[in-house]
Enzyme design. Sequence first.
Site, PDB file in Angstrom:
ATOM      1  N   LYS A 185       1.911   1.939  -5.163  1.00  0.00           N
ATOM      2  CA  LYS A 185       2.432   1.327  -6.399  1.00  0.00           C
ATOM      3  C   LYS A 185       1.467   1.538  -7.569  1.00  0.00           C
ATOM      4  O   LYS A 185       1.893   1.776  -8.695  1.00  0.00           O
ATOM      5  CB  LYS A 185       2.644  -0.183  -6.195  1.00  0.00           C
ATOM      6  CG  LYS A 185       3.637  -0.521  -5.096  1.00  0.00           C
ATOM      7  CD  LYS A 185       3.724  -2.017  -4.867  1.00  0.00           C
ATOM      8  CE  LYS A 185       2.479  -2.634  -4.277  1.00  0.00           C
ATOM      9  NZ  LYS A 185       2.179  -2.239  -2.894  1.00  0.00           N
TER      10      LYS A 185
ATOM     11  N   GLN B 126       1.970  -6.237  -3.141  1.00  0.00           N
ATOM     12  CA  GLN B 126       2.441  -6.298  -1.746  1.00  0.00           C
ATOM     13  C   GLN B 126       3.729  -5.465  -1.612  1.00  0.00           C
ATOM     14  O   GLN B 126       3.904  -4.524  -2.370  1.00  0.00           O
ATOM     15  CB  GLN B 126       2.665  -7.745  -1.291  1.00  0.00           C
ATOM     16  CG  GLN B 126       1.376  -8.533  -1.098  1.00  0.00           C
ATOM     17  CD  GLN B 126       0.779  -9.065  -2.382  1.00  0.00           C
ATOM     18  OE1 GLN B 126       1.416  -9.732  -3.155  1.00  0.00           O
ATOM     19  NE2 GLN B 126      -0.492  -8.790  -2.615  1.00  0.00           N
TER      20      GLN B 126
ATOM     21  N   ASP C 105       0.808  -1.220   0.000  1.00  0.00           N
ATOM     22  CA  ASP C 105       0.000   0.000   0.000  1.00  0.00           C
ATOM     23  C   ASP C 105       0.842   1.271   0.000  1.00  0.00           C
ATOM     24  O   ASP C 105       0.452   2.295   0.576  1.00  0.00           O
ATOM     25  CB  ASP C 105      -0.979   0.000   1.197  1.00  0.00           C
ATOM     26  CG  ASP C 105      -1.852  -1.232   1.205  1.00  0.00           C
ATOM     27  OD1 ASP C 105      -2.209  -1.710   0.118  1.00  0.00           O
ATOM     28  OD2 ASP C 105      -2.166  -1.736   2.301  1.00  0.00           O
TER      29      ASP C 105
HETATM   30  P1  GDP Z   1      -0.711   0.182  -3.554  1.00  0.00           P
HETATM   31  O1  GDP Z   1      -1.303  -1.079  -3.050  1.00  0.00           O
HETATM   32  O2  GDP Z   1       0.745   0.267  -3.292  1.00  0.00           O
HETATM   33  O3  GDP Z   1      -1.056   0.470  -4.984  1.00  0.00           O
HETATM   34  O4  GDP Z   1      -1.363   1.355  -2.689  1.00  0.00           O
HETATM   35  P2  GDP Z   1      -2.925   1.509  -2.337  1.00  0.00           P
HETATM   36  O5  GDP Z   1      -3.656   1.943  -3.547  1.00  0.00           O
HETATM   37  O6  GDP Z   1      -3.422   0.306  -1.631  1.00  0.00           O
HETATM   38  O7  GDP Z   1      -2.848   2.651  -1.230  1.00  0.00           O
HETATM   39  C1  GDP Z   1      -2.339   3.905  -1.501  1.00  0.00           C
HETATM   40  C2  GDP Z   1      -3.451   4.941  -1.265  1.00  0.00           C
HETATM   41  O8  GDP Z   1      -2.887   6.246  -1.197  1.00  0.00           O
HETATM   42  C3  GDP Z   1      -4.462   4.995  -2.402  1.00  0.00           C
HETATM   43  O9  GDP Z   1      -5.724   5.318  -1.866  1.00  0.00           O
HETATM   44  C4  GDP Z   1      -3.948   6.123  -3.278  1.00  0.00           C
HETATM   45  O10 GDP Z   1      -4.980   6.746  -4.011  1.00  0.00           O
HETATM   46  C5  GDP Z   1      -3.391   7.065  -2.256  1.00  0.00           C
HETATM   47  N1  GDP Z   1      -2.225   7.858  -2.686  1.00  0.00           N
HETATM   48  C6  GDP Z   1      -1.205   7.507  -3.517  1.00  0.00           C
HETATM   49  N2  GDP Z   1      -0.253   8.470  -3.532  1.00  0.00           N
HETATM   50  C7  GDP Z   1      -0.682   9.443  -2.699  1.00  0.00           C
HETATM   51  C8  GDP Z   1      -0.114  10.676  -2.250  1.00  0.00           C
HETATM   52  O11 GDP Z   1       0.985  11.068  -2.628  1.00  0.00           O
HETATM   53  N3  GDP Z   1      -0.832  11.396  -1.334  1.00  0.00           N
HETATM   54  C9  GDP Z   1      -2.046  10.991  -0.876  1.00  0.00           C
HETATM   55  N4  GDP Z   1      -2.660  11.756   0.017  1.00  0.00           N
HETATM   56  N5  GDP Z   1      -2.606   9.827  -1.276  1.00  0.00           N
HETATM   57  C10 GDP Z   1      -1.930   9.067  -2.160  1.00  0.00           C
HETATM   58  P1  IMO Z   2      -0.894  -4.325  -2.198  1.00  0.00           P
HETATM   59  O1  IMO Z   2      -0.424  -4.920  -3.514  1.00  0.00           O
HETATM   60  C1  IMO Z   2      -1.073  -4.666   2.119  1.00  0.00           C
HETATM   61  C2  IMO Z   2      -1.200  -8.724   3.761  1.00  0.00           C
HETATM   62  C3  IMO Z   2      -2.458  -9.202   4.456  1.00  0.00           C
HETATM   63  C4  IMO Z   2      -1.836 -10.145   5.478  1.00  0.00           C
HETATM   64  C5  IMO Z   2      -0.686 -10.787   4.711  1.00  0.00           C
HETATM   65  C6  IMO Z   2      -1.026 -12.135   4.098  1.00  0.00           C
HETATM   66  O2  IMO Z   2      -2.167  -3.580  -2.286  1.00  0.00           O
HETATM   67  O3  IMO Z   2       0.220  -3.584  -1.558  1.00  0.00           O
HETATM   68  P2  IMO Z   2      -2.499 -12.863   2.014  1.00  0.00           P
HETATM   69  O4  IMO Z   2      -3.962 -12.687   1.725  1.00  0.00           O
HETATM   70  O5  IMO Z   2      -1.608 -12.267   0.989  1.00  0.00           O
HETATM   71  O6  IMO Z   2      -2.120 -14.272   2.318  1.00  0.00           O
HETATM   72  O7  IMO Z   2      -2.240 -12.049   3.404  1.00  0.00           O
HETATM   73  O8  IMO Z   2      -0.359  -9.882   3.670  1.00  0.00           O
HETATM   74  N1  IMO Z   2      -1.389  -8.227   2.385  1.00  0.00           N
HETATM   75  C7  IMO Z   2      -1.314  -6.932   2.040  1.00  0.00           C
HETATM   76  N2  IMO Z   2      -1.133  -5.832   2.797  1.00  0.00           N
HETATM   77  N3  IMO Z   2      -1.164  -4.559   0.772  1.00  0.00           N
HETATM   78  C8  IMO Z   2      -1.306  -5.660   0.012  1.00  0.00           C
HETATM   79  O9  IMO Z   2      -1.246  -5.625  -1.340  1.00  0.00           O
HETATM   80  C9  IMO Z   2      -1.441  -6.917   0.635  1.00  0.00           C
HETATM   81  N4  IMO Z   2      -1.620  -8.176   0.191  1.00  0.00           N
HETATM   82  C10 IMO Z   2      -1.575  -8.972   1.258  1.00  0.00           C
HETATM   83  O10 IMO Z   2      -3.146  -8.143   5.068  1.00  0.00           O
HETATM   84  O11 IMO Z   2      -1.276  -9.406   6.540  1.00  0.00           O
HETATM   85 MG    MG Z   3      -2.831  -1.719  -1.810  1.00  0.00          MG
END
Ligand code: GDP
Ligand code: IMO
Ligand code: MG
Length: 446
Positions: free
Chosen positions: A16, A223, A13
């Site tokens: 990416k 991840q 999160d």
């Molecule tokens: P990923 O799994 O690595 O793609 O990340 P996620 O999408 O799960 O979580 C990142 C969150 O932060 C998302 O809701 C994005 O829209 C948000 N986001 C990404 N870059 C920024 C930033 O620079 N500032 C803010 N405030 N939000 C961001």
């Molecule tokens: P993105 O790509 C954050 C965490 C789960 C749990 C552990 C194992 O959005 O960054 P799983 O279902 O993979 O066997 O769970 O990994 N987890 C993540 N946490 N972002 C993710 O993906 C995750 N994918 C799995 O919460 O702790």
């Molecule tokens: Mg994510």
Amino acid sequence: MSNIAVVGMQWGDEGKGKVTDLLTPAFDIVARYQGGNNAGHTVFVKGKKIVLHLIPSGILHENVLCIIGNGVVVNPRAFLEEIEQLESLGIKVDDNIVISKNAQLILPYHPSIEEVTEKIRGDKKIGTTCKGIGPAYVDKTAREGIKTGDLLNMDVLRSKVEQSVKLKNIILAHFQSPIFEPEEIIKECLFYRDKIGKYLQDVSYLIEKKINEGKSILFEGAQGTLLDIDHGTYPYVTSSNSTAGGVCTGLGVSPDKIDHVIGIVKAYTTRVGSGPFPTEIHGSTGKHLQKKGNEYGATTGRPRRCGWIDATALKHAARINGIKKFVLTKPDVLDELDEIKIGIGYSYKDSPLDRFPTESWVLEELKPVYKTVKGWKKRIHGTKDHQSLPESFLDYVKLIEDLVQAEVVMISTGAEREDTVFLRDKMEKFIDLDKIVDRPDINNES
Ligand code: GDP
Ligand code: IMO
Ligand code: MG
């Protein structure tokens, strides 16, 4: 043109999805190499939120091929739902997606097995997404898995499903969980064959052919490094190699085809699910980051635990992945803080630790050592040019660069594509930046 891998340096999160979507116009192909629909990659385009789970985050751009590699575990039901969601938003999904014939399938019994397993773990539960990821990778390594390519051979499919369901039903019945009918699973698989058969290809050969034609690839990690099955905080990890090495095994690509690995670092740290988190903040500042950063799981909706940035963990990630350049995301979430802490080391049983430990009992007991800096207390949210960034924020960035021994090449200041500061001179060394900044929705200079 260079091929790059985009890899998360924390517990996922990191942003990416935003970065991948933003950089995609400079590439011909975006390829996922591991994980499955446990991932939640959020992209905001003109206020519209799109969450991608299984489909690479390049899909929003025309003329880009999105590839799902053999290292990914594919839930065909989730895949079809995601396509439906994209089509309802007017995004074309057809000959721009390829799935490896060698990718393993997640079938309905995998989440059921996972629910039972998590229950048995009790207070040691991993807190998985319960999408069946772990059980599907268990089947793969136990050599019991069913590949997407098996959908194309009725005899193989039937014999594998019968065998697999027999084994799973023994476990499910033992724990009074509903069992599965092999014929029903086969029927479901035939439906998937008709729907996804057209996407199946030999991905390793396809990528080699494309590279020989001069096409460039962005390898999109899911991840993050600390969730890597081998190099993360085992057992509180996911079941695949999210680190750069996973690109080679998860797509059938040789290491010399990865020109640069770009790390993605959130300006603070989050973690969903259980497991050690040395720099976790338990008080009101943690709640503030959670609220302001909207830190709720993109896949499960669970609140994400929040903490300070951890330079020791980042150094570990930089080393494992060969990261020399990184993108800093979400610093705008820290805008209002009077003070910001940076984890600069650990102590364990009163002795300093100079590296990220791999032993779970050490990780659980170590204490972080912090450096505290003054907050910049200015709104950097939405900033597009380097000159407008406050001096004290740039000092904070420099400190992280020095600690991690890698340089920042881009700073994300908001969720939208245009909320980005490009460090042109640094990015131009590995990406055709004009293809990105000359787009009408992005028009930045630094
Ligand atoms: P990923 O799994 O690595 O793609 O990340 P996620 O999408 O799960 O979580 C990142 C969150 O932060 C998302 O809701 C994005 O829209 C948000 N986001 C990404 N870059 C920024 C930033 O620079 N500032 C803010 N405030 N939000 C961001
Ligand atoms: P993105 O790509 C954050 C965490 C789960 C749990 C552990 C194992 O959005 O960054 P799983 O279902 O993979 O066997 O769970 O990994 N987890 C993540 N946490 N972002 C993710 O993906 C995750 N994918 C799995 O919460 O702790
Ligand atoms: Mg994510």
